[in-house]
Design a protein around this motif. Structure first.
Motif, PDB file in Angstrom:
ATOM      1  N   PRO A   1      17.769  24.180  33.510  1.00 55.99           N
ATOM      2  CA  PRO A   1      17.088  22.980  33.056  1.00 55.99           C
ATOM      3  C   PRO A   1      16.041  23.334  32.008  1.00 55.99           C
ATOM      4  N   GLY A   2      15.898  22.512  30.993  1.00 54.91           N
ATOM      5  CA  GLY A   2      14.887  22.792  29.973  1.00 54.91           C
ATOM      6  C   GLY A   2      15.278  22.291  28.601  1.00 54.91           C
ATOM      7  N   ARG A   3      16.539  21.840  28.471  1.00 54.63           N
ATOM      8  CA  ARG A   3      16.942  21.302  27.154  1.00 54.63           C
ATOM      9  C   ARG A   3      16.317  19.929  26.943  1.00 54.63           C
ATOM     10  N   LEU A   4      15.952  19.648  25.711  1.00 57.79           N
ATOM     11  CA  LEU A   4      15.436  18.305  25.404  1.00 57.79           C
ATOM     12  C   LEU A   4      16.515  17.271  25.746  1.00 57.79           C
ATOM     13  N   ALA A   5      16.116  16.174  26.369  1.00 58.49           N
ATOM     14  CA  ALA A   5      17.079  15.112  26.716  1.00 58.49           C
ATOM     15  C   ALA A   5      17.792  14.641  25.444  1.00 58.49           C
ATOM     16  N   GLU A   6      18.984  14.089  25.615  1.00 56.24           N
ATOM     17  CA  GLU A   6      19.730  13.555  24.473  1.00 56.24           C
ATOM     18  C   GLU A   6      18.925  12.444  23.795  1.00 56.24           C
ATOM     19  N   THR A   7      19.088  12.326  22.474  1.00 63.44           N
ATOM     20  CA  THR A   7      18.377  11.272  21.728  1.00 63.44           C
ATOM     21  C   THR A   7      18.663   9.902  22.337  1.00 63.44           C
ATOM     22  N   SER A   8      19.913   9.649  22.727  1.00 58.95           N
ATOM     23  CA  SER A   8      20.254   8.325  23.280  1.00 58.95           C
ATOM     24  C   SER A   8      19.467   8.053  24.566  1.00 58.95           C
ATOM     25  N   ASP A   9      19.245   9.094  25.363  1.00 60.68           N
ATOM     26  CA  ASP A   9      18.484   8.907  26.609  1.00 60.68           C
ATOM     27  C   ASP A   9      17.009   8.619  26.288  1.00 60.68           C
ATOM     28  N   ILE A  10      16.495   9.295  25.265  1.00 64.37           N
ATOM     29  CA  ILE A  10      15.087   9.084  24.887  1.00 64.37           C
ATOM     30  C   ILE A  10      14.922   7.673  24.307  1.00 64.37           C
ATOM     31  N   LEU A  11      15.890   7.250  23.494  1.00 64.88           N
ATOM     32  CA  LEU A  11      15.809   5.884  22.935  1.00 64.88           C
ATOM     33  C   LEU A  11      15.910   4.841  24.052  1.00 64.88           C
ATOM     34  N   ALA A  12      16.754   5.120  25.047  1.00 69.49           N
ATOM     35  CA  ALA A  12      16.878   4.184  26.180  1.00 69.49           C
ATOM     36  C   ALA A  12      15.556   4.088  26.931  1.00 69.49           C
ATOM     37  N   ALA A  13      14.892   5.229  27.105  1.00 71.92           N
ATOM     38  CA  ALA A  13      13.598   5.227  27.810  1.00 71.92           C
ATOM     39  C   ALA A  13      12.561   4.429  27.021  1.00 71.92           C
ATOM     40  N   ILE A  14      12.618   4.534  25.687  1.00 72.63           N
ATOM     41  CA  ILE A  14      11.670   3.787  24.847  1.00 72.63           C
ATOM     42  C   ILE A  14      11.934   2.281  24.987  1.00 72.63           C
ATOM     43  N   SER A  15      13.199   1.884  24.886  1.00 68.43           N
ATOM     44  CA  SER A  15      13.533   0.455  25.023  1.00 68.43           C
ATOM     45  C   SER A  15      13.103  -0.057  26.394  1.00 68.43           C
ATOM     46  N   GLN A  16      13.365   0.756  27.409  1.00 74.36           N
ATOM     47  CA  GLN A  16      13.013   0.343  28.773  1.00 74.36           C
ATOM     48  C   GLN A  16      11.497   0.195  28.915  1.00 74.36           C
ATOM     49  N   ALA A  17      10.753   1.133  28.327  1.00 73.39           N
ATOM     50  CA  ALA A  17       9.294   1.059  28.419  1.00 73.39           C
ATOM     51  C   ALA A  17       8.777  -0.183  27.689  1.00 73.39           C
TER      52      ALA A  17
END
Ligand code: C5P
Length: 394
Positions: free
Chosen positions: A162-178
């Motif tokens: 574990p330690g890789r940066l999350a996928e861009t799509s997952d980060i964008l989903a987290a932003i939309s959700q927030a």
């Protein structure tokens, strides 16, 4: 969701800092206003100029730099932010945030902000798994910081873990959700089904249908971005798995029925966008059926009508895919299945429906009122359906 939103993207000094350029680009393309703050270490990995070119905005790197507007930079950035996302977030930045240290522009901005803060940790596995990093992350999560990832896989050191940066799509989903967490479906639990079920004939073959799952996935993602907790029960599809929701994989109508029964306790709405098989082979052969006989007859039996049999004090939405007498058939199904709404779509139309990214539907309610929507991308259709669900949920 992202249009016109002010997003502060904090970039700290990790190998995956180059991936933050893609995040900045995607956010900018979605019409968000992106202000990048880089730590000194981050500038060793990627030049600020790259972020400036991608976002079209100045990049902040210095705590005591002279800004173009004479405001105090960290206060101005913190107050303007609808959301702050730090990607990658190194162990060092996570530790400093957990301790409330404010010795650089990024940490100062986070300390001064009232907006949601998302952390996408990225570092070597040993650093991530170190109890001190885990403690720091737990502390921040307890203070409402949102974390995305890290993903597991190959790390810069060549090791796996574990330690890789999350996928861009997952980060964008987290932003939309927030951004959507104060939205009209906040704190609601929605169960959404999607895809075409597969009923086995033998270990190799099955009976299925042409459903792509796109409408159901669009509904699940739109509900998530409007603040809902989403359980997506999906038959096999070739679509990317949506981030930040619970996903239950099923194959048959029977499995879908069981999964829905498990998921609906305390749900606020069930939206059945799945194309559930109406018939299944009475017996699935244990071994592959050989092509010996000139003819083969399959005996089929009815599957349970899931939507019709599920009862509960929640909003129930069904779909009626029809090739004739659209509204008549849809209204009959609405009453037979005890639905709050039914979404009727004419599957003979070439430009919408199965497999398409677009859909043209009519929403029918219990009073028989109809709302015919124009041809729209499925995500927009999803939002129009959710407008009605949100209204029903009060
Ligand atoms: O009766 P019909 O299959 O046309 O109804 C469609 C609606 O009922 C869809 O929402 C579909 O997901 C649901 N359905 C179901 N169980 C079945 C067949 C369809 O819940 N066995």
């Amino acid at each position: 969701m992202l249009k016109g939103k002010s997003i502060v993207l904090g970039v700290t000094g990790g190998v995956s800092a180059y991936k933050a350029v893609h995040i900045a680009s995607q956010l900018t393309q979605a019409s968000a206003q992106v202000d990048v703050i880089m730590t000194e270490a981050a500038t060793r990995f990627v030049a600020p100029l790259t972020f400036q070119a991608v976002t079209g905005r100045p990049v902040a790197t210095e705590m005591f730099g002279l800004g173009s507007n004479c405001g105090i930079q960290h206060i101005v950035l913190a107050e303007a932010a609808d959301v702050i996302v730090i990607a990658p977030a190194t162990a060092n930045t996570i530790a400093r945030l957990a301790a409330g240290i404010a010795d650089d522009l990024l940490c100062c901005t986070v300390l001064a902000a009232k907006s949601p803060v998302i952390l996408a940790p990225a570092m070597d596995a040993n650093m991530y798994e170190n109890p001190v990093t885990q403690d720091n992350l737990s502390k921040l999560q307890a203070r409402d910081f949102i974390t995305v990832g890290p993903a597991s896989g190959r790390l810069a050191s060549g090791k796996e873990g574990p330690g890789r940066l999350a996928e861009t799509s997952d980060i964008l989903a987290a932003i939309s959700q927030a951004l959507g967490r104060e939205s009209d479906l906040a704190a609601k639990h929605l169960v959404v089904t999607a895809g075409g079920t597969q009923e086995p004939i033998d270990p190799v073959r099955c009976i299925t249908n042409r459903s792509s799952g796109k409408m159901g996935y669009a509904l699940a993602e739109a509900a998530r971005d409007r603040g809902a907790r989403v359980t997506l029960i999906t038959a096999p599809t070739s679509l990317p798995r949506p981030a930040r929701m619970q996903i239950v994989d099923v194959c048959t109508a029977h499995e879908m029925h069981t999964a829905i029964r498990d998921a609906i306790s305390q749900c606020d709405a069930l939206i059945m966008a799945a194309a559930v098989a109406d018939y299944r082979p009475t017996r699935a052969a244990k071994d592959k059926i050989k092509k010996e006989a000139a003819e083969l007859t399959l005996e089929l039996e009815r599957t349970p009508d899931i939507l019709g049999s599920i009862k509960g004090a929640f909003v129930k939405v069904g779909f009626a895919a029809e090739s004739s007498n659209l509204l008549e058939n849809a209204s009959r199904k609405l009453h037979e299945k005890g639905l709050s709404l039914i979404i009727a779509n004419d599957i003979t139309a070439r430009d919408s429906g199965f497999g398409s990214d677009y859909n043209r539907v009519t929403i029918v309610d219990q009073e028989g009122k109809t709302d015919s929507l124009p041809l729209l991308p499925k995500r927009q259709v999803a939002d129009r359906i959710l407008d009605r669900v949100a209204k029903l949920l009060g």
